[in-house]
Design a protein around this motif. Structure first.
Motif, PDB file in Angstrom:
ATOM      1  N   THR A  42       0.756  -1.322   0.211  1.00 25.14           N
ATOM      2  CA  THR A  42      -0.042   0.010  -0.034  1.00 25.14           C
ATOM      3  C   THR A  42       0.963   1.267  -0.077  1.00 25.14           C
ATOM      4  OG1 THR A  42      -1.712  -1.190   1.267  1.00 25.14           O
ATOM      5  CG2 THR A  42      -1.881   1.100   1.231  1.00 25.14           C
ATOM      6  N   LEU A  43       1.819   1.436   0.855  1.00 30.19           N
ATOM      7  CA  LEU A  43       2.646   2.437   0.995  1.00 30.19           C
ATOM      8  C   LEU A  43       3.602   2.413  -0.343  1.00 30.19           C
ATOM      9  CD1 LEU A  43       4.175   2.082   4.453  1.00 30.19           C
ATOM     10  CD2 LEU A  43       2.812   3.739   3.728  1.00 30.19           C
ATOM     11  N   HIS A  44       3.643   1.497  -1.087  1.00 30.02           N
ATOM     12  CA  HIS A  44       4.429   1.546  -2.378  1.00 30.02           C
ATOM     13  C   HIS A  44       3.606   2.036  -3.610  1.00 30.02           C
ATOM     14  CE1 HIS A  44       5.923  -0.290  -6.303  1.00 30.02           C
ATOM     15  NE2 HIS A  44       7.343   0.056  -5.618  1.00 30.02           N
ATOM     16  N   GLU A  45       2.439   1.578  -3.257  1.00 38.19           N
ATOM     17  CA  GLU A  45       1.178   2.240  -4.479  1.00 38.19           C
ATOM     18  C   GLU A  45       1.375   3.735  -4.506  1.00 38.19           C
ATOM     19  OE1 GLU A  45      -2.202   0.072  -3.613  1.00 38.19           O
ATOM     20  OE2 GLU A  45      -1.483  -1.810  -4.485  1.00 38.19           O
ATOM     21  N   HIS A  46       1.489   4.344  -3.027  1.00 40.51           N
ATOM     22  CA  HIS A  46       1.562   5.762  -2.812  1.00 40.51           C
ATOM     23  C   HIS A  46       2.781   6.340  -3.349  1.00 40.51           C
ATOM     24  CE1 HIS A  46      -2.944   6.048  -1.956  1.00 40.51           C
ATOM     25  NE2 HIS A  46      -2.582   4.815  -1.270  1.00 40.51           N
ATOM     26  N   GLY A  47       4.022   5.601  -3.499  1.00 43.89           N
ATOM     27  CA  GLY A  47       4.970   6.076  -3.451  1.00 43.89           C
ATOM     28  C   GLY A  47       5.874   6.427  -2.359  1.00 43.89           C
ATOM     29  N   LEU A  48       5.310   6.021  -1.314  1.00 48.20           N
ATOM     30  CA  LEU A  48       6.150   6.289   0.168  1.00 48.20           C
ATOM     31  C   LEU A  48       7.173   5.434   0.498  1.00 48.20           C
ATOM     32  CD1 LEU A  48       2.773   7.268   2.186  1.00 48.20           C
ATOM     33  CD2 LEU A  48       4.351   8.658   0.813  1.00 48.20           C
ATOM     34  N   VAL A  49       7.142   4.471  -0.186  1.00 51.04           N
ATOM     35  CA  VAL A  49       8.297   3.246   0.020  1.00 51.04           C
ATOM     36  C   VAL A  49       8.639   2.842  -1.569  1.00 51.04           C
ATOM     37  CG1 VAL A  49       7.704   2.732   2.279  1.00 51.04           C
ATOM     38  CG2 VAL A  49       6.999   1.265   0.516  1.00 51.04           C
ATOM     39  N   TYR A  50       9.784   2.243  -1.649  1.00 47.83           N
ATOM     40  CA  TYR A  50      10.179   1.681  -2.860  1.00 47.83           C
ATOM     41  C   TYR A  50      10.711   0.363  -2.579  1.00 47.83           C
ATOM     42  CZ  TYR A  50      12.724   1.331  -7.023  1.00 47.83           C
ATOM     43  OH  TYR A  50      13.476   0.886  -8.345  1.00 47.83           O
ATOM     44  N   ALA A  61      10.610   8.203  -3.214  1.00 46.87           N
ATOM     45  CA  ALA A  61      10.701   9.807  -3.586  1.00 46.87           C
ATOM     46  C   ALA A  61       9.584  10.776  -3.222  1.00 46.87           C
ATOM     47  CB  ALA A  61      11.259   9.843  -5.004  1.00 46.87           C
ATOM     48  N   ARG A  62       8.401  10.110  -3.277  1.00 44.46           N
ATOM     49  CA  ARG A  62       7.067  10.891  -3.032  1.00 44.46           C
ATOM     50  C   ARG A  62       7.069  11.430  -1.824  1.00 44.46           C
ATOM     51  NH1 ARG A  62       3.539  14.286  -4.458  1.00 44.46           N
ATOM     52  NH2 ARG A  62       1.436  14.007  -3.614  1.00 44.46           N
ATOM     53  N   LEU A  63       7.711  10.655  -0.668  1.00 42.99           N
ATOM     54  CA  LEU A  63       7.800  11.028   0.512  1.00 42.99           C
ATOM     55  C   LEU A  63       8.548  12.251   0.944  1.00 42.99           C
ATOM     56  CD1 LEU A  63       6.870  10.736   3.471  1.00 42.99           C
ATOM     57  CD2 LEU A  63       9.032   9.151   3.969  1.00 42.99           C
ATOM     58  N   PHE A  64       9.750  12.419   0.205  1.00 45.29           N
ATOM     59  CA  PHE A  64      10.562  13.512   0.108  1.00 45.29           C
ATOM     60  C   PHE A  64      10.049  14.577  -0.571  1.00 45.29           C
ATOM     61  CE2 PHE A  64      13.257   9.846   0.348  1.00 45.29           C
ATOM     62  CZ  PHE A  64      13.844  10.067   1.493  1.00 45.29           C
ATOM     63  N   ALA A  65       9.165  14.374  -1.874  1.00 45.78           N
ATOM     64  CA  ALA A  65       8.308  15.509  -2.542  1.00 45.78           C
ATOM     65  C   ALA A  65       7.656  16.240  -1.614  1.00 45.78           C
ATOM     66  CB  ALA A  65       7.874  15.275  -3.626  1.00 45.78           C
ATOM     67  N   LEU A  66       6.657  15.172  -0.968  1.00 47.47           N
ATOM     68  CA  LEU A  66       5.655  15.803   0.000  1.00 47.47           C
ATOM     69  C   LEU A  66       6.309  16.546   1.148  1.00 47.47           C
ATOM     70  CD1 LEU A  66       3.430  12.776   0.365  1.00 47.47           C
ATOM     71  CD2 LEU A  66       2.789  15.052  -0.502  1.00 47.47           C
ATOM     72  N   ALA A  67       7.357  16.305   1.789  1.00 48.16           N
ATOM     73  CA  ALA A  67       8.155  16.926   2.918  1.00 48.16           C
ATOM     74  C   ALA A  67       8.544  18.357   2.422  1.00 48.16           C
ATOM     75  CB  ALA A  67       9.349  15.951   3.503  1.00 48.16           C
ATOM     76  N   GLN A  68       9.183  18.366   1.223  1.00 52.41           N
ATOM     77  CA  GLN A  68       9.605  19.698   0.659  1.00 52.41           C
ATOM     78  C   GLN A  68       8.382  20.507   0.379  1.00 52.41           C
ATOM     79  OE1 GLN A  68      12.525  20.417   0.522  1.00 52.41           O
ATOM     80  NE2 GLN A  68      12.255  22.571  -0.364  1.00 52.41           N
ATOM     81  N   GLU A  69       7.433  19.828  -0.070  1.00 55.96           N
ATOM     82  CA  GLU A  69       6.201  20.747  -0.441  1.00 55.96           C
ATOM     83  C   GLU A  69       5.673  21.446   0.797  1.00 55.96           C
ATOM     84  OE1 GLU A  69       1.655  20.535  -2.475  1.00 55.96           O
ATOM     85  OE2 GLU A  69       3.220  18.705  -2.695  1.00 55.96           O
ATOM     86  N   ALA A  70       5.683  20.585   1.723  1.00 51.86           N
ATOM     87  CA  ALA A  70       4.868  20.969   3.268  1.00 51.86           C
ATOM     88  C   ALA A  70       6.019  22.064   3.752  1.00 51.86           C
ATOM     89  CB  ALA A  70       5.007  19.859   4.187  1.00 51.86           C
ATOM     90  N   VAL A  71       7.125  21.990   3.861  1.00 47.55           N
ATOM     91  CA  VAL A  71       8.160  22.931   4.320  1.00 47.55           C
ATOM     92  C   VAL A  71       7.904  24.267   3.588  1.00 47.55           C
ATOM     93  CG1 VAL A  71      10.548  23.588   4.535  1.00 47.55           C
ATOM     94  CG2 VAL A  71       9.960  21.392   5.052  1.00 47.55           C
ATOM     95  N   GLU A  72       8.044  24.186   2.103  1.00 50.10           N
ATOM     96  CA  GLU A  72       7.988  25.451   1.270  1.00 50.10           C
ATOM     97  C   GLU A  72       6.488  26.083   1.637  1.00 50.10           C
ATOM     98  OE1 GLU A  72       8.127  24.126  -2.648  1.00 50.10           O
ATOM     99  OE2 GLU A  72      10.302  23.991  -2.627  1.00 50.10           O
TER     100      GLU A  72
END
Length: 259
Positions: A42-50, A61-72
């Motif tokens: 499930t986490l893999h389908e959402h890009g949160l784990v690979y 990579a999706r997790l890092f993108a979300l984190a960066q977006e949240a910080v910005e």
């Protein structure tokens, strides 16, 4: 369902420590491998784990993108403002919020004092970078090489006899601020104005902004203003917690080579 969500979220800090295989994930969660596999899929389908070629899992990579977006999208001024107002209501003095951008320290928020005396500072106006408490807090958090390079190219105007006179004294002051975690400006910019400040930190412990309380000595003495330092630091810590979403880590740096 809440237990499933809790287990899935528990996988993320595990993988933050490095890749792990299915067995390691299952063991850490205390569940059967089939349960761990469903969570990982499930986490893999959402890009949160690979899933790597060696069949181990890492953060996606999706997790890092979300984190960066949240910080910005975090607005430190919006988060801090209610806290600044509450501090102003409690002590009555002028409260400032400042950030470091493009080699300048700028005021981004200000809550005026309750008494008739007004400070000249304005939102968007650069701070007297060599003397202001907020500037010392922001610059003290820079890596040593950046601090030294900045100090060497700054001018050191003597606003008052208490102004910092040269680069060596400035670096010494920044080292003290870095160690103690707070800063003052006791008549360094205007002889009649004193100021105490504290840093606001992100989740990684780095200073993202600085806040201060300022007052003229005809209203309160420097010693009395220093008595507000615990309250100022508690306010800064409260803003830090809200900004980072948790208790911010104290940014630890190894001892510096002062030779």
């Amino acid at each position: 369902m809440s237990q499933t969500v809790d287990r899935a979220l528990s996988i993320l800090p595990l993988l933050a420590q490095g890749p792990a295989d299915l067995g390691q994930v299952a063991e850490r969660l205390g569940v059967h491998k089939s349960t761990a596999l469903r969570l990982l899929r499930t986490l893999h389908e959402h890009g949160l784990v690979y899933r790597q070629q060696d069949q181990r899992y890492r953060l996606g990579a999706r997790l890092f993108a979300l984190a960066q977006e949240a910080v910005e999208n975090l607005d430190i001024r919006e988060i801090a403002h209610p806290h600044l107002v509450a501090l102003n209501e409690r002590c009555g003095h002028t409260v400032h919020l400042a950030v470091y951008e493009e080699n300048e320290v700028l005021y981004i928020d200000k809550v005026e004092s309750r008494y008739p005396v007004r400070m000249y500072s304005r939102i968007g106006k650069p701070v007297a970078i060599t003397v202001a408490a907020v500037a010392k807090l922001l610059l003290a958090d820079l890596p040593e090489a950046e601090r030294r390079a900045l100090a060497e190219r700054l001018d050191f105007p003597m606003y008052t006899p208490r102004s910092i006179p040269h680069a060596a004294a400035f670096l010494k002051e920044l080292a003290a601020v870095r160690e103690q975690g707070w800063a003052t400006d006791l008549g360094g910019h205007e002889e009649s104005i004193n100021c105490v400040g504290a840093p606001i930190r992100g989740a990684d412990g780095r200073v993202v902004a600085a806040m201060s309380v300022s007052a003229p000595n005809v209203v309160v003495t420097a010693e009395e203003l220093l008595g507000l330092l615990p309250l100022v630091r508690r306010t800064a810590d409260a803003i830090s917690r809200e900004y980072s979403g948790s208790a911010p880590a104290r940014h630890h740096t190894p001892p510096e080579d002062t030779s």
